[in-house]
Design an enzyme around this catalytic site. Structure first.
Site, PDB file in Angstrom:
ATOM      1  N   CYS A  45      -3.763  20.694   1.329  1.00  0.00           N
ATOM      2  CA  CYS A  45      -3.173  19.348   1.368  1.00  0.00           C
ATOM      3  C   CYS A  45      -2.094  19.250   2.441  1.00  0.00           C
ATOM      4  O   CYS A  45      -2.102  18.333   3.261  1.00  0.00           O
ATOM      5  CB  CYS A  45      -2.604  18.986   0.000  1.00  0.00           C
ATOM      6  SG  CYS A  45      -1.699  17.429   0.022  1.00  0.00           S
ATOM      7  N   CYS A  50      -4.581  16.340   3.254  1.00  0.00           N
ATOM      8  CA  CYS A  50      -3.999  15.009   3.014  1.00  0.00           C
ATOM      9  C   CYS A  50      -2.859  14.642   3.963  1.00  0.00           C
ATOM     10  O   CYS A  50      -2.828  13.537   4.502  1.00  0.00           O
ATOM     11  CB  CYS A  50      -3.441  14.910   1.601  1.00  0.00           C
ATOM     12  SG  CYS A  50      -4.266  15.910   0.375  1.00  0.00           S
ATOM     13  N   LYS A  53      -3.808  14.412   7.730  1.00  0.00           N
ATOM     14  CA  LYS A  53      -4.770  13.297   7.809  1.00  0.00           C
ATOM     15  C   LYS A  53      -4.042  11.953   7.764  1.00  0.00           C
ATOM     16  O   LYS A  53      -4.287  11.071   8.579  1.00  0.00           O
ATOM     17  CB  LYS A  53      -5.776  13.434   6.670  1.00  0.00           C
ATOM     18  CG  LYS A  53      -6.899  12.410   6.597  1.00  0.00           C
ATOM     19  CD  LYS A  53      -6.578  11.183   5.793  1.00  0.00           C
ATOM     20  CE  LYS A  53      -6.015  11.430   4.441  1.00  0.00           C
ATOM     21  NZ  LYS A  53      -6.967  11.964   3.473  1.00  0.00           N
ATOM     22  N   TYR A 182     -15.736  11.365   1.759  1.00  0.00           N
ATOM     23  CA  TYR A 182     -14.328  11.083   2.075  1.00  0.00           C
ATOM     24  C   TYR A 182     -13.963  11.504   3.503  1.00  0.00           C
ATOM     25  O   TYR A 182     -13.409  10.736   4.282  1.00  0.00           O
ATOM     26  CB  TYR A 182     -13.410  11.907   1.159  1.00  0.00           C
ATOM     27  CG  TYR A 182     -13.148  11.405  -0.226  1.00  0.00           C
ATOM     28  CD1 TYR A 182     -11.979  10.707  -0.507  1.00  0.00           C
ATOM     29  CD2 TYR A 182     -14.012  11.686  -1.274  1.00  0.00           C
ATOM     30  CE1 TYR A 182     -11.672  10.300  -1.794  1.00  0.00           C
ATOM     31  CE2 TYR A 182     -13.721  11.281  -2.569  1.00  0.00           C
ATOM     32  CZ  TYR A 182     -12.550  10.590  -2.825  1.00  0.00           C
ATOM     33  OH  TYR A 182     -12.262  10.195  -4.104  1.00  0.00           O
ATOM     34  N   GLU A 186     -13.166   8.977   6.695  1.00  0.00           N
ATOM     35  CA  GLU A 186     -11.757   8.926   7.116  1.00  0.00           C
ATOM     36  C   GLU A 186     -11.621   9.320   8.585  1.00  0.00           C
ATOM     37  O   GLU A 186     -10.930   8.643   9.359  1.00  0.00           O
ATOM     38  CB  GLU A 186     -10.905   9.853   6.243  1.00  0.00           C
ATOM     39  CG  GLU A 186     -10.677   9.297   4.847  1.00  0.00           C
ATOM     40  CD  GLU A 186      -9.777  10.161   3.966  1.00  0.00           C
ATOM     41  OE1 GLU A 186      -9.298   9.649   2.957  1.00  0.00           O
ATOM     42  OE2 GLU A 186      -9.555  11.341   4.286  1.00  0.00           O
ATOM     43  N   HIS A 440       3.462 -14.227  -4.666  1.00  0.00           N
ATOM     44  CA  HIS A 440       2.887 -14.924  -3.526  1.00  0.00           C
ATOM     45  C   HIS A 440       3.789 -14.818  -2.295  1.00  0.00           C
ATOM     46  O   HIS A 440       5.005 -14.872  -2.438  1.00  0.00           O
ATOM     47  CB  HIS A 440       2.705 -16.398  -3.913  1.00  0.00           C
ATOM     48  CG  HIS A 440       1.997 -17.196  -2.888  1.00  0.00           C
ATOM     49  ND1 HIS A 440       0.649 -17.050  -2.639  1.00  0.00           N
ATOM     50  CD2 HIS A 440       2.451 -18.133  -2.019  1.00  0.00           C
ATOM     51  CE1 HIS A 440       0.311 -17.897  -1.673  1.00  0.00           C
ATOM     52  NE2 HIS A 440       1.382 -18.555  -1.289  1.00  0.00           N
ATOM     53  N   GLU A 445      -2.108 -10.534  -5.440  1.00  0.00           N
ATOM     54  CA  GLU A 445      -2.008 -11.632  -6.409  1.00  0.00           C
ATOM     55  C   GLU A 445      -3.389 -12.087  -6.886  1.00  0.00           C
ATOM     56  O   GLU A 445      -3.533 -12.631  -7.980  1.00  0.00           O
ATOM     57  CB  GLU A 445      -1.218 -12.806  -5.838  1.00  0.00           C
ATOM     58  CG  GLU A 445      -1.918 -13.574  -4.751  1.00  0.00           C
ATOM     59  CD  GLU A 445      -1.053 -14.713  -4.189  1.00  0.00           C
ATOM     60  OE1 GLU A 445      -0.696 -15.605  -4.956  1.00  0.00           O
ATOM     61  OE2 GLU A 445      -0.733 -14.677  -2.982  1.00  0.00           O
TER      62      GLU A 445
END
Ligand code: NDP
Length: 463
Positions: A45, A50, A53, A182, A186, A440, A445
């Site tokens: 990682c 991760c 990346k 993945y 990516e 908003h 939302e």
């Protein structure tokens, strides 16, 4: 709890996300802990997963920002990208993080051994560095996974993997990516924005098998719009060196030349040569170590957490598994890891955030469903002119109104999935979403303003 009669109470093999967390928590409970790492402290990682990346994803998104800026009145001229500078900046950051991991282990009283370690028996390991044998009350295998070279393609050794791509000396002008999971999508997304001409080939008819179909379709459109060439159902049968790079011969008879080929066809647990057989542990599918909910293997003193167990291969899951195991062995708590409703993100641009069941998976389990989908042009795209679509989707059980799945394609989708996962863990219903006031103007939302189902299934039939 301190156990005597062994050199250490807890010997951890692998200083990645799961191993370091388990080591630190065990030490905090008073255990004498040693952790062995053969590569760099921090694991996949931090070092080649991760973290780098996500840094490269940030780098890649400036390409869109510079393009979009014109619509908001900016003149951005002469922007250029320097790959070696990004690689160097990344290296500095991951070295800093690796240093923090090391410092935290030492602060907790954990002894770090920078060596490969193998298991000699239920209570003994050996260090490759100096041949030393260490006896341990408990052994944890947290060795993670490594890229799988299982592709049936001659010359596949010419390809690189996610281990090497971060440190290429230069940005490849023409990049072939093999795989549709993945890592493949990516890197396709980020390398295309950094300037590579990307061709993505995969065996299925769409990328990201297992994800909700609306997201797969939306991401496919976004990748095409970003100039990525997608070739579904086509794989290279051979790779060979050519004068100008690497030639790929595809299953449909076509041939093309690339500067680099990235193999992203999955990862395999790193169990080879660890000595697990000396403890009577039989490996499962793909070489994984079978474990129970606490990380126990079939040998009572040997445990495993994280990608080496090949369950949900995500960093936070490995961390939780390591923490829970250390509490279980050396602390007072015996809570098992809950692998239900784990959110995840795919850091493409636009990104994907998801938690729970997709529409197809939910249909296989529930005959009566309400599906809510909002697909719209995000506000930023109105001035930038970018042809971009945000997709938000809720999968809801018709009778109970329980929200089974959230699926988002769009900016900050990962952030949304993390937050909605809390509500879903609390068993939020669609009525709870409806009762929540909108904020908003945001994209999120839409999650609380979708009044009518887009589709309904009753007794498994679309009505
Ligand atoms: P994935 O399992 O995500 O994808 C593997 C891809 O390779 C799929 O498209 C699969 O096709 C294809 N494939 C597998 N075997 C073959 C074969 N023999 N021939 C041709 N194609 C093949 O693996 P990745 O390597 O992309 O990532 C590994 C894991 O790492 C992920 O599953 C995830 O757990 C983790 N990860 C998570 C990230 C995140 O959270 N953002 C980022 C990166 C990795 P098919 O679909 O047809 O089976």
């Amino acid at each position: 709890m301190r156990v005597t009669g062994f050199d250490v109470d807890f010997f951890v093999i692998g200083a990645g996300s799961g191993g370091t967390r388990a080591a630190r928590i065990a030490a905090s409970h008073g255990a004498r802990v040693m952790v062995a790492e053969e590569f760099r402290i921090g694991g996949t990682c931090v070092i080649r997963g991760c973290v780098p990346k996500k840094l490269y994803v940030y780098a890649s998104r400036f390409a869109d920002d510079f393009e979009d800026a014109a619509g908001f009145g900016w003149h951005v001229e002469g922007a250029s990208f320097d790959w070696p500078k990004l690689v160097a900046a990344k290296e500095q950051e991951i070295s800093r993080l690796s240093g923090i991991y090391r410092a935290n282990l030492l602060k907790a009283g954990v002894e770090i051994i920078e060596s490969r370690a193998t298991i000699l028996g239920p209570h003994e390991v050996q260090l490759a560095q100096d041949g030393r044998k260490i006896s341990a009350r408990h052994i944890l295998v947290a060795t993670g996974a490594a890229p799988d070279f299982g592709l049936d393609c001659t010359g596949h050794e010419l390809a690189i993997t996610s281990n090497e791509i971060f440190d290429l000396p230069q940005l490849p002008a023409r990049l072939l990516i093999i795989g549709g999971g993945y890592i493949a999508v990516e890197f396709a997304s980020l390398m295309a924005r950094l300037g590579s001409k990307v061709t993505l080939v995969f065996r299925a008819d769409a990328v990201l098998r297992g994800f909700d179909d609306d997201l797969r379709v939306g991401l496919t459109e976004a990748m095409l719009a970003a100039g990525i060439e997608l070739r579904a159902g086509r794989l290279p049968q051979s790779l060979q060196r050519t004068g100008g790079g690497i030639g790929a011969n595809f299953s449909d008879g076509s041939m093309a030349e690339f500067d680099q080929v990235l193999l992203a066809t999955g990862r395999r647990p790193q169990t080879h040569g660890l000595g697990l057989e000396t403890c009577g542990i039989s490996l499962g599918r793909n070489g994984r170590i079978p474990v129970d909910a606490h990380g126990a293997t079939s040998c009572p003193s040997v445990h495993a957490v994280g990608d080496v167990t090949d369950r949900i291969n995500l960093t936070p899951v490995a961390i939780r598994e390591g923490h829970v195991l250390a509490d279980h062995l050396f602390g007072a708590s015996s809570i098992a890891v809950d692998h239900h409703l784990v959110p995840s993100a795919v850091f493409t641009t636009p990104e994907i955030g998801t938690v729970g069941l997709g529409e197809a998976a939910a249909r296989a389990m529930h005959p009566d469903l309400d599906i809510y989908v909002a697909a719209f042009r995000p506000m930023r795209a109105t001035l930038s002119g970018r042809a971009e679509k945000t997709v938000l989707k809720l999968v809801v059980v018709a009778q109970s109104q329980l929200v089974l799945g959230l699926h988002v394609l769009g900016a900050d989708a990962g952030e949304m999935a993390q937050l909605v996962a809390i509500a879903m863990k609390m068993r939020a219903t669609k009525a709870d979403f409806d009762a929540t006031m909108a904020l908003h103007p945001t994209a999120a939302e839409e999650l609380v303003t979708m009044r009518q189902p887009t589709r309904r299934y009753r007794q498994s039939q679309l009505v």
